[in-house]
Design an enzyme around this catalytic site. Structure first.
Site, PDB file in Angstrom:
ATOM      1  N   HIS A 134       0.804  -1.232   0.000  1.00  0.00           N
ATOM      2  CA  HIS A 134       0.000   0.000   0.000  1.00  0.00           C
ATOM      3  C   HIS A 134       0.834   1.279   0.000  1.00  0.00           C
ATOM      4  O   HIS A 134       0.547   2.227   0.738  1.00  0.00           O
ATOM      5  CB  HIS A 134      -0.960  -0.011   1.183  1.00  0.00           C
ATOM      6  CG  HIS A 134      -2.034  -1.059   1.098  1.00  0.00           C
ATOM      7  ND1 HIS A 134      -2.423  -1.644  -0.085  1.00  0.00           N
ATOM      8  CD2 HIS A 134      -2.807  -1.649   2.062  1.00  0.00           C
ATOM      9  CE1 HIS A 134      -3.391  -2.533   0.151  1.00  0.00           C
ATOM     10  NE2 HIS A 134      -3.633  -2.563   1.443  1.00  0.00           N
ATOM     11  N   HIS A 208      -9.951   1.743   0.149  1.00  0.00           N
ATOM     12  CA  HIS A 208      -9.906   0.602   1.068  1.00  0.00           C
ATOM     13  C   HIS A 208     -11.065   0.619   2.070  1.00  0.00           C
ATOM     14  O   HIS A 208     -10.879   0.321   3.258  1.00  0.00           O
ATOM     15  CB  HIS A 208      -8.562   0.620   1.801  1.00  0.00           C
ATOM     16  CG  HIS A 208      -8.066  -0.721   2.227  1.00  0.00           C
ATOM     17  ND1 HIS A 208      -8.651  -1.443   3.236  1.00  0.00           N
ATOM     18  CD2 HIS A 208      -7.046  -1.474   1.782  1.00  0.00           C
ATOM     19  CE1 HIS A 208      -7.993  -2.569   3.408  1.00  0.00           C
ATOM     20  NE2 HIS A 208      -7.006  -2.621   2.530  1.00  0.00           N
ATOM     21  N   ASP A 284      -8.538 -13.022   0.338  1.00  0.00           N
ATOM     22  CA  ASP A 284      -7.654 -11.870   0.183  1.00  0.00           C
ATOM     23  C   ASP A 284      -6.979 -12.023  -1.175  1.00  0.00           C
ATOM     24  O   ASP A 284      -5.782 -12.207  -1.274  1.00  0.00           O
ATOM     25  CB  ASP A 284      -6.612 -11.854   1.327  1.00  0.00           C
ATOM     26  CG  ASP A 284      -5.861 -10.536   1.419  1.00  0.00           C
ATOM     27  OD1 ASP A 284      -6.117  -9.663   0.584  1.00  0.00           O
ATOM     28  OD2 ASP A 284      -5.014 -10.399   2.323  1.00  0.00           O
ATOM     29  N   GLU A 348     -11.597  -3.633  -3.448  1.00  0.00           N
ATOM     30  CA  GLU A 348     -10.575  -2.664  -3.850  1.00  0.00           C
ATOM     31  C   GLU A 348     -10.326  -2.809  -5.352  1.00  0.00           C
ATOM     32  O   GLU A 348      -9.557  -3.669  -5.776  1.00  0.00           O
ATOM     33  CB  GLU A 348      -9.283  -2.921  -3.070  1.00  0.00           C
ATOM     34  CG  GLU A 348      -9.448  -2.865  -1.567  1.00  0.00           C
ATOM     35  CD  GLU A 348      -8.318  -3.593  -0.848  1.00  0.00           C
ATOM     36  OE1 GLU A 348      -7.141  -3.249  -1.052  1.00  0.00           O
ATOM     37  OE2 GLU A 348      -8.606  -4.533  -0.077  1.00  0.00           O
TER      38      GLU A 348
HETATM   39  C1  GAL Z   1      -5.577  -5.424   1.832  1.00  0.00           C
HETATM   40  C2  GAL Z   1      -4.644  -6.554   1.608  1.00  0.00           C
HETATM   41  C3  GAL Z   1      -4.571  -7.367   2.875  1.00  0.00           C
HETATM   42  C4  GAL Z   1      -4.205  -6.507   4.060  1.00  0.00           C
HETATM   43  C5  GAL Z   1      -5.101  -5.280   4.119  1.00  0.00           C
HETATM   44  C6  GAL Z   1      -4.672  -4.288   5.163  1.00  0.00           C
HETATM   45  O1  GAL Z   1      -5.658  -4.625   0.693  1.00  0.00           O
HETATM   46  O2  GAL Z   1      -5.075  -7.327   0.514  1.00  0.00           O
HETATM   47  O3  GAL Z   1      -3.658  -8.409   2.737  1.00  0.00           O
HETATM   48  O4  GAL Z   1      -2.859  -6.128   3.953  1.00  0.00           O
HETATM   49  O5  GAL Z   1      -5.120  -4.618   2.897  1.00  0.00           O
HETATM   50  O6  GAL Z   1      -4.620  -4.836   6.426  1.00  0.00           O
END
Ligand code: GAL
Length: 387
Positions: A134, A208, A284, A348
Site C-alpha cells: 500500500h 480501502h 484476500d 478494492e
Molecule cells: C488489503 C490486503 C490485505 C491486508 C489489508 C490491510 O488490501 O489485501 O492483505 O494487507 O489490505 O490490512
C-alpha cells in the site's frame, strides 16, 4: 519552474476540470464541511459530508482521503452506517487497518519492495513481511489531502488533491493526484482518480473501505452474499505475492461467479484460503474481471439478506482485491462498536498486485504526458426513502 508552480500545473492537468458546474439541487443534495481534528504537526483535518434525497450520507475525511462513514437505508428505511471507521482522528493515527482510505502510490504488494523501470531499480519501504504494501510506511492513506467542495446539478462531492514528490516512498517522479468522491440521487458513490507524472513511474490507486451491510460492528459478514464477475484470480504465494499464473476459480471454494455467502467455503481446506488467513481461512485475492474496463458491467455485488442492503461495484479497472478483514481482530470502532474478525469486506478495484515485476500482467506504468484515470462506482440499494 519551482516546486509549487509544478504542483499547481500538474494538479490542473490531472483534474481536467476548469470550473466545476454551478449549484447542486439544493432541495435534495448537499455537501458540508466541519473540523475533524488536528495532526500532531498542527495541520487541520476536515470532514466533508455528502447527503442525498434518499437519506444516504457519506463522510470523507481529508486524512488519508478516507471514507469515514456511509449511512444507507435498509429495506424498511432504517438507516445504518455500513463502513468501518473511527469516531476521531486519533483512531486513524493509531491503527493500521486502512479503514476507508485512499491507497497509493501502489495499492497492494510489490515483491521485496523492489521494481525496475528503464533499467533503474527502485527500492520501497518493506512494511509487510518481505514486501512493500500500500505504498509503503507513509502511503497516501497517511497524508492530509487538500480538499474542496463539488456542487453540480446532479451530484455533490469533495475533490481531494495531493502532490507526491519525486522519490516519495522510493517511487520516481513528481506526481499530482486528484480524487473526486461524488454522491447522486441514484445512491451512486463515484470515485474518480486521476494523476500525472513528470518521470516514468508505476501507479495503482484504490480505495480501502470495509463494508458491513448489516451495519459496521454488527457481527461478521459471513452470511452476506457475494458475486464477483470473475472466473479467475491471480494465485499467491505464502507472502501474498502473485505467482504470475492465473487460476480458474468458478465453481470452486474461491469462486463467486454465482452469488454465494462469503462464509460458505471460507474454512475449506484450500491452500489459497490458508495463505490469506492461516488459522481459519479468509479471502484476500485479486479477482480478474471477465469484462475488464467496462464501467457499465456489474463487476461485483454483495447483499445482506437480513437488511436487504446491497452494494454493487462498477469499475474500469481489470481486477478487484476482495478481502474479508482477516487481519481485523476486535478493533474498537465508531459508536463504541467492536469490529470482529471477518467484520467487513473490501472491494478494492485496482490493477493486479506486483504488476511492475510481473511481465504478463497489464502494465501499471505511467509516463510523462499520459494521464492516469480510474473510475469506480459503489451503488447502494435499495434506494427507497426512509419512512
Ligand atoms: C488489503 C490486503 C490485505 C491486508 C489489508 C490491510 O488490501 O489485501 O492483505 O494487507 O489490505 O490490512
Amino acid at each position: 519552474m519551482n516546486r509549487l508552480t509544478t504542483a499547481v500545473g500538474l494538479t490542473a492537468l490531472a483534474t481536467g476540470v476548469v470550473a466545476l458546474a454551478s449549484v447542486a439541487d439544493a432541495a435534495s443534495l448537499s455537501v458540508s464541511v466541519k473540523p475533524f481534528g488536528t495532526m500532531p504537526d498542527g495541520q487541520a483535518v476536515q470532514m466533508y459530508r455528502l447527503e442525498n434525497s434518499n437519506g444516504m450520507e457519506v463522510d470523507v475525511i481529508t486524512y488519508g482521503g478516507a471514507v469515514q462513514s456511509i449511512k444507507v437505508p435498509d429495506k424498511n428505511g432504517k438507516i445504518d452506517d455500513v463502513a468501518l471507521g473511527f469516531d476521531n482522528l486519533d483512531g486513524y493515527l493509531h491503527t493500521d487497518t486502512y479503514f476507508g482510505a485512499l491507497i497509493g502510490r501502489y495499492g497492494n504488494r510489490i515483491a521485496k519492495g523492489e521494481f525496475a523501470l528503464d533499467g533503474k531499480t527502485y527500492h520501497l519501504p518493506i512494511n509487510n513481511g518481505p514486501n512493500s504494501l500500500h505504498g509503503g510506511t507513509t502511503g497516501f492513506d497517511k497524508r492530509v489531502w487538500a480538499a474542496s467542495k463539488i456542487e453540480t446539478p446532479n451530484a455533490v462531492g469533495v475533490e481531494l488533491t495531493l502532490f507526491s514528490q519525486d522519490g516519495d516512498m522510493g517511487y520516481p517522479g513528481d506526481l499530482a493526484v486528484t480524487v473526486q468522491y461524488t454522491l447522486d440521487n441514484d445512491n451512486d458513490l463515484r470515485v474518480h482518480y486521476s494523476a500525472v507524472t513528470d518521470k516514468p513511474t508505476d501507479l495503482n490507486l484504490t480505495n480501502h473501505t470495509y463494508f458491513n451491510l448489516a451495519g459496521a460492528g454488527n457481527g461478521a459478514v459471513l452470511d452476506q452474499v457475494a458475486m464477483i464477475n470473475a472466473d479467475k484470480i491471480t494465485p499467491v504465494d505464502s507472502t501474498l505475492i502473485p505467482t504470475g499464473k492465473m487460476m480458474d476459480v468458478a465453481g470452486t471454494d474461491l469462486g463467486f461467479t454465482t452469488p454465494t455467502p462469503i462464509g460458505a467455503h471460507i474454512h475449506a481446506d484450500n491452500q489459497q484460503l490458508k495463505y490469506a488467513e492461516p488459522k481459519q481461512g479468509g479471502y484476500d485475492f485479486n479477482y480478474v474481471f471477465d469484462n475488464p474496463g467496462d464501467l457499465n458491467a456489474l463487476a461485483a455485488s454483495v447483499t445482506d439478506p437480513q437488511s436487504g442492503r446491497t452494494v454493487e461495484m462498477y469499475t474500469d479497472q481489470p481486477g478487484v482485491q476482495f478481502y474479508t478483514s482477516n487481519f481485523v481482530h476486535d478493533v474498537h470502532g465508531k459508536d463504541g462498536k467492536i469490529y470482529p474478525h471477518w467484520g467487513g469486506f473490501t472491494l478494492e478495484a485496482q490493477h493486479f498486485p506486483d504488476s511492475p515485476n510481473q511481465p504478463s500482467f497489464p502494465s501499471t506504468e505511467l509516463k510523462p504526458g499520459e494521464k492516469y484515470s480510474q473510475t469506480t462506482i459503489y451503488k447502494f440499494l435499495p434506494t427507497n426513502l426512509p419512512s
